[in-house]
Design a protein around this motif. Sequence first.
Motif, PDB file in Angstrom:
ATOM      1  N   GLY A 344       0.907  -1.207  -0.024  1.00 55.48           N
ATOM      2  CA  GLY A 344       0.051  -0.055  -0.008  1.00 55.48           C
ATOM      3  C   GLY A 344       0.800   1.281   0.044  1.00 55.48           C
ATOM      4  N   GLY A 345       2.041   1.149  -0.238  1.00 56.74           N
ATOM      5  CA  GLY A 345       2.822   2.280  -0.294  1.00 56.74           C
ATOM      6  C   GLY A 345       4.429   1.850  -0.214  1.00 56.74           C
ATOM      7  N   THR A 346       5.269   3.008   0.097  1.00 55.81           N
ATOM      8  CA  THR A 346       6.595   2.864   0.249  1.00 55.81           C
ATOM      9  C   THR A 346       7.094   1.945   1.639  1.00 55.81           C
ATOM     10  OG1 THR A 346       7.072   4.791  -0.941  1.00 55.81           O
ATOM     11  CG2 THR A 346       8.967   3.742   0.425  1.00 55.81           C
ATOM     12  N   ILE A 347       7.676   0.917   1.429  1.00 56.57           N
ATOM     13  CA  ILE A 347       8.248   0.103   2.399  1.00 56.57           C
ATOM     14  C   ILE A 347       9.806   0.799   2.911  1.00 56.57           C
ATOM     15  CG2 ILE A 347       8.709  -2.370   3.338  1.00 56.57           C
ATOM     16  CD1 ILE A 347       7.004  -3.179   1.249  1.00 56.57           C
ATOM     17  N   SER A 348       9.895   1.471   4.103  1.00 54.88           N
ATOM     18  CA  SER A 348      11.069   1.926   4.561  1.00 54.88           C
ATOM     19  C   SER A 348      11.558   1.269   5.597  1.00 54.88           C
ATOM     20  CB  SER A 348      10.712   3.626   4.724  1.00 54.88           C
ATOM     21  OG  SER A 348       9.744   3.507   5.911  1.00 54.88           O
ATOM     22  N   ALA A 634       9.778  10.993   8.196  1.00 53.34           N
ATOM     23  CA  ALA A 634       8.389  11.260   7.669  1.00 53.34           C
ATOM     24  C   ALA A 634       7.784  10.058   6.886  1.00 53.34           C
ATOM     25  CB  ALA A 634       8.396  12.301   6.797  1.00 53.34           C
ATOM     26  N   ALA A 635       8.683   9.328   6.065  1.00 53.39           N
ATOM     27  CA  ALA A 635       8.293   8.311   5.247  1.00 53.39           C
ATOM     28  C   ALA A 635       7.875   7.104   6.279  1.00 53.39           C
ATOM     29  CB  ALA A 635       9.380   7.777   4.230  1.00 53.39           C
ATOM     30  N   THR A 660      13.093   3.022  12.341  1.00 56.33           N
ATOM     31  CA  THR A 660      12.854   4.306  11.749  1.00 56.33           C
ATOM     32  C   THR A 660      14.044   5.057  12.473  1.00 56.33           C
ATOM     33  OG1 THR A 660      10.691   3.777  10.806  1.00 56.33           O
ATOM     34  CG2 THR A 660      11.636   6.074  10.878  1.00 56.33           C
ATOM     35  N   ILE A 661      14.123   5.222  13.644  1.00 60.65           N
ATOM     36  CA  ILE A 661      15.056   6.243  14.419  1.00 60.65           C
ATOM     37  C   ILE A 661      16.384   5.787  14.135  1.00 60.65           C
ATOM     38  CG2 ILE A 661      15.684   7.135  16.580  1.00 60.65           C
ATOM     39  CD1 ILE A 661      12.661   6.508  17.512  1.00 60.65           C
ATOM     40  N   ARG A 788       9.370  13.171  17.916  1.00 58.20           N
ATOM     41  CA  ARG A 788       8.151  13.187  18.992  1.00 58.20           C
ATOM     42  C   ARG A 788       6.876  12.694  18.378  1.00 58.20           C
ATOM     43  NH1 ARG A 788       9.996  19.305  20.859  1.00 58.20           N
ATOM     44  NH2 ARG A 788      11.161  18.701  22.407  1.00 58.20           N
ATOM     45  N   THR A 789       6.938  12.748  17.060  1.00 55.98           N
ATOM     46  CA  THR A 789       5.531  12.150  16.486  1.00 55.98           C
ATOM     47  C   THR A 789       5.711  10.665  16.618  1.00 55.98           C
ATOM     48  OG1 THR A 789       5.205  13.969  15.014  1.00 55.98           O
ATOM     49  CG2 THR A 789       4.332  11.933  14.153  1.00 55.98           C
ATOM     50  N   LEU A 790       6.987  10.203  16.244  1.00 59.77           N
ATOM     51  CA  LEU A 790       7.105   8.672  16.377  1.00 59.77           C
ATOM     52  C   LEU A 790       7.024   8.414  17.922  1.00 59.77           C
ATOM     53  CD1 LEU A 790      10.308   8.365  14.175  1.00 59.77           C
ATOM     54  CD2 LEU A 790       8.136   6.993  13.906  1.00 59.77           C
TER      55      LEU A 790
END
Length: 803
Positions: A344-348, A634-635, A660-661, A788-790
């Motif tokens: 469903g979108g980019t896998i990061s 963001a991704a 991600t971090i 902070r969002t994460l």
Amino acid sequence: MKTLGRFELQRELGRGAQAVVWLAHDPRLDRDVALKVMAPGAGQATVDQWLQEGRAVSRLSHPGIVQVFEADVIEGKPVLVFELVNGGTLLPLLRQAPLPARRAVDLMVGVLDALVAAHAAGVVHRDLKPSNILLDPQGRPRVTDFGIAARVTDAKAAAIVGTPSYISPEAGRGEPPHPRMDVFAVAIMLAELLSGRRVNHDADPMRCLHRVLNEDLTLPDMPVGEVDDELRRIVQRGMIRDPEARWPSAAAMRDALLEWLQGPEVETAPSSESRAAALEFLMRRMRAKADFPGFSSSIARIQRVTQNDKESVSGLSNEILKDVALTNKLLRLVNTAQFRHAGGGTISTISRAVALIGFAGVRNLALSLVLLERMQDRGHAEQLKTEFLRGLMAGSLAREFCAGARDGEEMILGALFQNLGRLLCAFYFPEEAQQVRRLVRDGVGTRAAVTETTASTRVLGISFEELGLGVAKQWGLPEPLTAVMRRPVGEVPAKAVESQAERQRWLCRAANDTADLLLNTPPDQLEAPLARLAEAHARILKLPVRAVQAACDEARKRLASLAEAMEIRVERRSMAKRLMPTADAPAFETSTLVLGIDDAAMELATSVLPPEAPPPLLADDPAERRAKAAQHLAAGIQEITDAMVESQDVGAVLRMILETIYRALGLRRVVLALKDMRTQTLVGRFGVGEGIDQAVPQLRVPLRSPAQGLPDLFATVCLKGVDTLISDASQPNIAQRLPTWYARAPLQAGCFLLLPLMHKNAPVGLIYADQADPGAIHLSERELSLLRTLRNQAVMAFRQNAG
């Protein structure tokens, strides 16, 4: 019980003029060690030199060298802490000599292999003798006691040192250290093992020294037939009095002995002993290459995680993340049209890839990429590329032939790894691989025709299959996979095969036979032989001829998609071009990637434009680096949001957040701690990065206020819920507030980031991230906002789970 510092002394293992060796227990690391304590009375200069040499040896890393863990003064006594090797020394074998020639040579090859590593680091042992060669429980030699070792560059180390029976003439003259001194000692020991007699022994050590300085040592009588003229020549050259006429290095003598072990080419089938010797010879040659140890450890780690059901997704993700190149390649691969649309979108993140594509699928992709990443060589790149693509084609065909069966994923690796020996030979021994191809090609259509198995056995001493199986055993590949790697021989069974394991072997052989046919047959001449092959394998494949032809077309498309994602460029004139779709075949962008995708993802795959590769995480320009980091954060936030909508697996979401971090900021490690309600303590649960297995259990933040004094820095940050970046943990005002558990390796860091997870104004968890050096973490306002969002996504995942 007697103690020395933290070490518990259990019993004395040995005593010499210079030191006493104890069996000791290290309670800090809960392991037994060998503790070598210098005898009292030595001057400070001697102590300093002894410890300095111990520290130099501690930097040597080789399976044939007994590791030095520490070199220090404990309670006023100079101490070396050694790895404990449970086994005896070479002395008992010397008393049983003469040994079988191959056994004796194999032992000394192991010693020479260890010396090659030591000499490469500039360290000369200078006191090699049977009592300094330990034998582990498997009978492998381990060199120890570099007590009078010296650096090649240290001219001040010139002195008469060593044991008279094994000392070299130049060492006996007090000349500066040189690797040829160790070569001389090895040659003496080998001569004694082969003959069962001492070469230079006397009750008076001065007579031994006089003899080595003034006489040419000769070989004792050796068993006729066991020791041929060539082996005698090798040993005698190592004992030559003139160092310039001796073997120039440990590597040169080792290689000469390995060639002797391999023996001359013979037409008769080699014995099991000679095949084992040939395998060991080839393995040693591969280990001598800089990339083979890393190659082996990468595959062994991934495979080990695969066999462990506990937190397998987290473990697999963390193993892949240790290799930045592998991570980026894998993410590029799973972001091809087929996988990206399924997600469903980019896998990061690797965690997301595992969740969408499946554990076995990502494992297969990772192992395939490790093979590709390591096998890059300009000298014979085209042949390697062809061999690799041929193996991938076999894997693609095996998957197609399974027609969606449950064992399809395993068949991909089975068919690919049936070619492992051939692929390793093409990479590590290109000249021998060319000889094998020439033998097979020159014999086609003649009475002298030979199979690839026969040709490889003539050239290498063992077949490609035996080489592949030997390496697979070292990697720890599971028995079901190695069983499939054994290619069945003879005519294809006329009846259906009932045994699943046997059918898998035949199916992988059919895939490889088909791949060989596609590679070696011009496309305009392929139809008839392909039909004959399909008919011959009909009982195994259970497919009509047209279905086999369709499977070949589909496998070609998938191979082209895979090659594009892996950035493998196939030249127009290359033989490998025959494995790709023909000009009139449908465009391959609409196909599903062969390795690792499950049936549900295959049904969802449709044609979309190929995505760009995930952005590089490191850049020279700080502004560019921060922009890339923000882009990746963001991704990740978007991908985690999608995952939270699709799944209630809070563990998977938290792993994605940590990864991600970790990747966006290029950190050393990231750990998640969660609250233990019983003890009111934040306890490390899992993480990614360096030394994570030791770091996770070390992270423990008590949330209760201490009876006296102020809470430590970690507790204060968590109780107040304040996001905190400590740029330099060594600053006095910071260091005095750090908890004692944090000051120990491996968790201790130069700078670190704390992101508390708060729920109803109380801490429920903590995201900890660090770097080794002070000031190594820089965060812009944009990056901090995204972090902070994460962090908030992690809290939200808890709330969803609680609801």
